[in-house]
Design an enzyme around this catalytic site. Sequence first.
Site, PDB file in Angstrom:
ATOM      1  CE  LYS A  70      82.016  22.999  14.183  1.00 27.13           C
ATOM      2  NZ  LYS A  70      83.153  22.596  15.071  1.00 27.13           N
ATOM      3  CB  THR A  71      76.597  22.497  18.976  1.00 27.71           C
ATOM      4  OG1 THR A  71      77.002  21.607  17.924  1.00 27.71           O
ATOM      5  CG2 THR A  71      75.169  22.162  19.384  1.00 27.71           C
ATOM      6  CG  ASP A 115      76.744  19.339  13.818  1.00 29.66           C
ATOM      7  OD1 ASP A 115      77.672  20.057  13.394  1.00 29.66           O
ATOM      8  OD2 ASP A 115      76.886  18.545  14.777  1.00 29.66           O
ATOM      9  CB  THR A 164      84.825  19.575  11.128  1.00 28.22           C
ATOM     10  OG1 THR A 164      84.340  18.501  10.307  1.00 28.22           O
ATOM     11  CG2 THR A 164      84.071  19.557  12.448  1.00 28.22           C
ATOM     12  NE  ARG A 223      82.412  18.291  21.950  1.00 31.33           N
ATOM     13  CZ  ARG A 223      82.160  18.135  20.650  1.00 31.33           C
ATOM     14  NH1 ARG A 223      82.785  17.185  19.965  1.00 31.33           N
ATOM     15  NH2 ARG A 223      81.316  18.932  20.034  1.00 31.33           N
TER      16      ARG A 223
END
Length: 336
Positions: A70-71, A115, A164, A223
Site C-alpha cells: 500500500k505504501t 497511513d 488494514t 515484505r
Amino acid sequence: MAEPVADRLLDGGADDVERAAEAALRPRRLDEFVGQSTVRDQLSLVLHAALGRGGSPDHVLLSGPPGLGKTTLAMIIAAELGTSLRVTSGPAITHAGDLAAVLSSLEEGEVLFIDEIHRLARPAEELLYMAMEDFRVDVVVGKGPGASAIPLALPPFVAVGATTRAGLLPAPLRDRFGFTGHLDFYDASELEQVLLRSAGLLGTVLEADAAAEIAGRSRGTPRIANRLLRRVRDWAQVRGDGRLDLRAARAALEVYEVDVLGLDRLDRAVLSALCTRFGGGPVGLSTLAVAVGEEPETVETVAEPFLVREGLMGRTPRGRVATPAAWAHLGLTPPA
C-alpha cells in the site's frame, strides 16, 4: 494494530539499515510492481486518464493486510503524476489542527498519503471530509460564543489513504474516495518474481529453487519475503559459500525458526498449546494467551489471522479449536 511477529523477529527491530534496504527494493513505477494485477490495471486507468485530461485523479483508498504494497503504491502514484508525496498517519493526527497544518502546507497537485487512516481522530475526519470534497478547511478562531470560523482555500491535492481495516472507516469518509483498491495476498509464483527482482537489486544471484523455498514460507507477503531473502543472504555470507541456493535458504530459515508453512515461534507455540494442553479446544482466547505467555491482543492480531487463513485453527462461539491439519503439521495424533 500489532506488527506481525515475523516482521518483529526477522527484522530485529527494523533499524535504519533495514529500513533503507526495504526502501531500496520498492518498485518506482507501476510497470515494475509485481502482483495485484487487478488493482494495478485499475489504478493505471485512473492515473493515465487524469494525466490525459491535464487534471488530478480522484482520491485513492488502498486496503488490505500489512506488507502487501500500500505504501509502495502511494509512492508510485506520486511518481506517475510527477509530483511529490507528503506522508503522515492516522495515529499521528490527534487533533483537527494537526491535519489543518498539514493540509495548509500542501502544494498544488501534491499527493497526501495517510497511513492507517482508520485511526484518525473524529474531529480530524470531519475536517478531512471538507478538504477532500471542497478543497477548503474552516479554521476556528477564538472560544465560546465569540468563536468564528475562517474558511481557508486549499490547492487541489490527491489524498491516498491506506488501511488494514476498511470496515472501521466511517461511510462519509469512504464515500469521498473515487477509487478503492483492495490488495490480496500474493501467490508463490508472484513472490518468486518479487524475490528474483530484489536479489538483482541487492547485487546477488538467487537460484530458482531457493526463491521457491523462500516464497513458500513468506505468508503470501512481499515484505516478509524480502526480509527472509536478506536473512538468507546473511547466512550465505557468514556460514555458507556466498551462494543463495536451496541449501542456504533452508539452513537460514531453520536458524530464524520459520518452518515450511511460514509458521514462526509464536504460531507454533499457539498451535502446540492448543493441541497438547487443551486437547485441540475449544479454548478461550485469554486462556490460550496465558498458556503461551503473550497478551490476548497479540495472539488475536498477530498469530491467529495466519493460522485461520492456513486452515490450522478455527474460531467458534465456544473458543478456538485446532483443525486436523494442525495436528498433522505438528506431527501429533488427535484424541479419539
